[in-house]
Design an enzyme around this catalytic site. Structure first.
Site, PDB file in Angstrom:
ATOM      1  N   CYS A   1       1.165  -1.134   0.174  1.00 12.71           N
ATOM      2  CA  CYS A   1      -0.080  -0.049   0.256  1.00 12.71           C
ATOM      3  C   CYS A   1       0.732   1.949  -0.144  1.00 12.71           C
ATOM      4  O   CYS A   1       1.946   1.265  -0.272  1.00 12.71           O
ATOM      5  CB  CYS A   1      -0.783  -0.004   0.837  1.00 12.71           C
TER       6      CYS A   1
ATOM      7  N   ARG B   1      -3.303  -0.782   5.424  1.00 17.51           N
ATOM      8  CA  ARG B   1      -3.477  -1.845   5.094  1.00 17.51           C
ATOM      9  C   ARG B   1      -2.808  -3.075   4.546  1.00 17.51           C
ATOM     10  O   ARG B   1      -3.672  -4.110   4.427  1.00 17.51           O
ATOM     11  CB  ARG B   1      -4.398  -1.389   3.743  1.00 17.51           C
TER      12      ARG B   1
ATOM     13  N   ASP C   1      -8.453   4.202   1.451  1.00 13.52           N
ATOM     14  CA  ASP C   1      -6.831   4.567   2.192  1.00 13.52           C
ATOM     15  C   ASP C   1      -7.488   5.049   3.529  1.00 13.52           C
ATOM     16  O   ASP C   1      -8.669   5.533   3.055  1.00 13.52           O
ATOM     17  CB  ASP C   1      -5.933   5.548   1.027  1.00 13.52           C
TER      18      ASP C   1
HETATM   19  P1  4NP Z   1      -1.678   3.125   3.910  1.00  8.78           P
HETATM   20  O1  4NP Z   1      -2.401   4.334   4.925  1.00  8.78           O
HETATM   21  O2  4NP Z   1      -1.541   3.433   2.913  1.00  8.78           O
HETATM   22  O3  4NP Z   1      -2.761   2.060   4.259  1.00  8.78           O
HETATM   23  O4  4NP Z   1      -1.156   2.874   5.522  1.00  8.78           O
HETATM   24  C1  4NP Z   1      -2.018   5.405   4.591  1.00  8.78           C
HETATM   25  C2  4NP Z   1      -0.988   6.060   5.085  1.00  8.78           C
HETATM   26  C3  4NP Z   1      -0.505   6.638   5.444  1.00  8.78           C
HETATM   27  C4  4NP Z   1       0.061   7.811   5.125  1.00  8.78           C
HETATM   28  C5  4NP Z   1      -1.676   7.635   3.977  1.00  8.78           C
HETATM   29  C6  4NP Z   1      -2.056   6.445   3.656  1.00  8.78           C
HETATM   30  N1  4NP Z   1       0.263   8.900   5.681  1.00  8.78           N
HETATM   31  O5  4NP Z   1      -0.458   9.784   4.002  1.00  8.78           O
HETATM   32  O6  4NP Z   1       0.411   9.372   6.244  1.00  8.78           O
END
Ligand code: 4NP
Length: 149
Positions: free
Chosen positions: A3, A9, A117
């Site tokens: 991800c 995720r 997300d």
């Molecule tokens: P992930 O979610 O891609 O599912 O781990 C996110 C975690 C952090 C961020 C965005 C999405 N961020 O902008 O820091």
């Protein structure tokens, strides 16, 4: 399992997938397309929803996807279209590009769906992505088991 941040995720996808595959036959890992959360444990909300369903993902650490992951893994499951675009951009051959699959394509082929997300939402979002990933990893586990029989 890939991800963006490797804290929401893909850690859930890694935990679920590991719980469903024989660890002596398969290697499962997760990574992010960004290094913004490098070395961090998963988001508290992911840890909590996993715990609710009996999975401990608290020991995982965020890392960035590397070019060598294309050599070390047979399939790179991504969560959404943005991950797909970022990961395929790192592939150096057509064969490597074919290893990249949007994870919900395994459950809803041809529908091009995203695991949304959940970072800026509440805990309901985490419950939702848990359910999606639970279903997708069931299908993948079945497929992988058939593959090695
Ligand atoms: P992930 O979610 O891609 O599912 O781990 C996110 C975690 C952090 C961020 C965005 C999405 N961020 O902008 O820091």
């Amino acid at each position: 399992m890939v991800c963006l941040g490797n804290i929401c995720r893909s850690p859930l996808a890694e935990g679920l997938m590991k719980s469903k595959l024989n660890f002596t036959k398969f290697t499962v890992d997760s990574a992010g397309t960004s290094s913004g959360h490098k070395g961090e444990a998963p988001d508290k909300r992911s840890i909590a929803v996993a715990k609710k369903y009996g999975l401990d993902i608290s020991k995982q650490k965020s890392r960035k996807l590397l070019e060598e992951d294309f050599k070390n893994f047979d399939v790179l499951y991504v969560m959404d279209q943005s991950n797909y675009n970022d990961v395929t951009a790192l592939a150096s051959t057509e064969e490597q590009k074919k290893k990249v699959i949007k994870i919900l394509d395994e459950v809803f082929p041809g529908e091009n769906l995203d695991v949304p997300d959940p970072y800026y939402g509440g805990s309901t979002g985490f419950e939702n992505i848990y359910r999606m990933l639970d279903r997708a990893t069931d299908v993948i586990a079945q497929k992988m088991d058939n593959h090695i029989k």
